[in-house]
Every structure is written in C-alpha cells, then in structure tokens.
Design a protein around this motif. Structure first.
Motif, short mmCIF file in Angstrom:
data_model
loop_
_atom_site.label_atom_id
_atom_site.label_comp_id
_atom_site.label_asym_id
_atom_site.label_seq_id
_atom_site.Cartn_x
_atom_site.Cartn_y
_atom_site.Cartn_z
N MET A 85 -8.53 1.80 -3.10
CA MET A 85 -7.64 1.67 -1.94
C MET A 85 -6.84 2.96 -1.75
N PRO A 86 -7.14 3.75 -0.72
CA PRO A 86 -6.26 4.86 -0.35
C PRO A 86 -5.04 4.28 0.39
N LEU A 87 -3.87 4.42 -0.19
CA LEU A 87 -2.66 3.79 0.34
C LEU A 87 -1.61 4.86 0.63
N GLY A 88 -1.19 4.94 1.88
CA GLY A 88 -0.19 5.93 2.24
C GLY A 88 0.08 5.92 3.73
N SER A 89 0.42 7.08 4.27
CA SER A 89 0.78 7.17 5.68
C SER A 89 -0.21 8.06 6.42
N SER A 90 0.27 9.03 7.20
CA SER A 90 -0.62 9.77 8.10
C SER A 90 -1.64 10.64 7.36
N SER A 91 -1.30 11.15 6.19
CA SER A 91 -2.27 11.96 5.46
C SER A 91 -3.40 11.10 4.92
#
Length: 247
Positions: free
Chosen positions: A51-57
């Motif tokens: 799971m890639p979890l974050g914001s705009s990046s």
C-alpha cells in the motif's frame, strides 16, 4: 490489482527464503511483466500486498506520466522477481501501468487521513505500507512536534488494525521556506519510529531529506521523473529487506 511478475537475475537471499515460505517471488525468469495478466495466487507464490500511502507525491504530482515513484517501483519489483499487488482505494496512472492502485490523497494532512486509516488497513489488508506523510502538515504551519505526534498516532492505528510492515519515508520536498521545521520533523519522526521499532514492531525510517538534488524537483515541491526514480529505488531496497527479514 494483483500482478504476477517474472524474475530476472539473482536476489539469492530472497529466493532462498521464499523457497521455504512461498511468499512473493516467482521463478518465470525473463518474462516481460507487461505481458503477464493478473491471476489468482498459486500454491507456491503469494503476491506481496503493498500500500503506497500518502498525499500528492504518492499520486505522482510532478511526473504523472510515471505515476510518480509507483511505475518505476513496479519495474524494479518485476526485475527482482517479487510478485506484488498494489492495494488502495484510489486508482491513477497511465493506462499501460501494470497496477494503478494506491492510497494517495493530494493535499491531505495526516489529521485528515487519520480517521480513515483503520478502515483502509482493514479493507486492503496490506503486507507492507509505504508511508510518506507530514509534508502538507508542515506547509500549513503545524509545529514539527505536533506532526510527529500525528505520525505516532497513525503508526499506532496501523498496528492496532494490521500486521503490515511499515516503511516510513521522511519529507523529501525541499520546503525552502520551512527548512528548520523540516529538519526538526526529520529528527522527531526518526525518534518516533525508533520507539515503535524498539517495541518489536516491523517499522523502519528512511531519511530522504538529502535525497533530491536541484535537478530532481519539478515544481519546487514535487519530485521530477528523475527524483521519483531515486525514491522508487529507496522503496525497492526497503521492500527487499522486508521480504528477506520477515519471510
């Protein structure tokens, strides 16, 4: 969406482990990963749920043509022979990209994400979380100590709802107007992760504060395609370590 990928080359340590556990690595060497369609797990291989979890990046702002670091990372995992399944409630990226799932939310702070984290973990059941948060909190003027507390809360939530390993990346955006706060958060975030790690949790911190050079930033905030390739290499290295240690 699950992808089953061919192995190219060595990674003998990972292969030796997977021969015993049947986790994450395929043996169909030399196969172009783009030619392999999604399929059910076989008895000998279970795809690693990432799971890639974050914001705009995490979405890929600054290099939408590569979905940021996500498509380069998938290419590296294909090279390594790690069968993966990117998971998340969001989908974005070029149509030709093997797996477009992620949990990236452009512009979101940790405070906005926090009420949803437990549900994301329960529904998506990741084995590994690629966590890159804190940038938007700092941009909006939240003190570094409070941002670090939010990280601690998020890690506690992940641990209470999931057995996933968590790879925490520091803030890679330059944030030139917030350099002291950025540096202080890097120090505090590393300490937060160290406390969780000392408690036996499968979590690690990667300091990315000096990763990007002048040519690696697209718009003063988000990485360029070259910058995202560097980030993908960091994630790939840590995922390989996770597979080796845990399995």
């Amino acid at each position: 969406m699950r992808r089953r990928l061919g192995r190219v080359g060595g990674l003998l340590g990972i292969v030796a482990v997977v021969l015993v556990t049947g986790f994450g690595v395929r043996s169909d060497a030399g196969v172009d990963p783009r030619a392999i369609s999604p399929a059910a797990d076989t008895p000998s291989v279970r795809a690693l749920r990432i799971m890639p979890l974050g914001s705009s990046s995490t979405v890929g702002a600054g290099s939408l043509g590569t979905a940021g670091f996500r498509w380069p990372l998938e290419s590296l995992l294909a090279r390594d022979g790690i069968a993966y399944d990117m998971v998340g409630s969001q989908q974005s990226g070029p149509a030709a990209m093997p797996d477009r799932d992620h949990e990236g939310h452009g512009g979101w702070t940790m405070a906005r994400m926090q009420p949803l984290v437990a549900g994301w973990m329960a529904r998506q059941r990741p084995d590994v979380v690629l966590l890159q948060v804190g940038t938007n909190d700092l941009i909006t003027g939240v003190p570094p100590a409070v941002v670090a507390q939010r990280l601690d809360t998020m890690l506690r939530t992940i641990r209470s709802t999931s057995t996933a390993g968590v790879i925490v990346a520091g803030v890679w955006a330059p944030l030139r107007s917030r350099l002291p706060a950025r540096a202080e958060y890097a120090r505090l975030a590393a300490a937060v992760v160290a406390r969780h790690r000392s408690a036996g949790e499968p979590v690690t911190f990667v300091d990315t504060s000096t990763l990007l050079g002048p040519g690696d930033v697209a718009d003063g905030l988000h990485p360029s395609a070259a910058g995202y390739r560097k980030i993908a290499a960091i994630w790939e290295r840590e995922i390989r370590s996770f597979v080796t240690i845990r399995h």
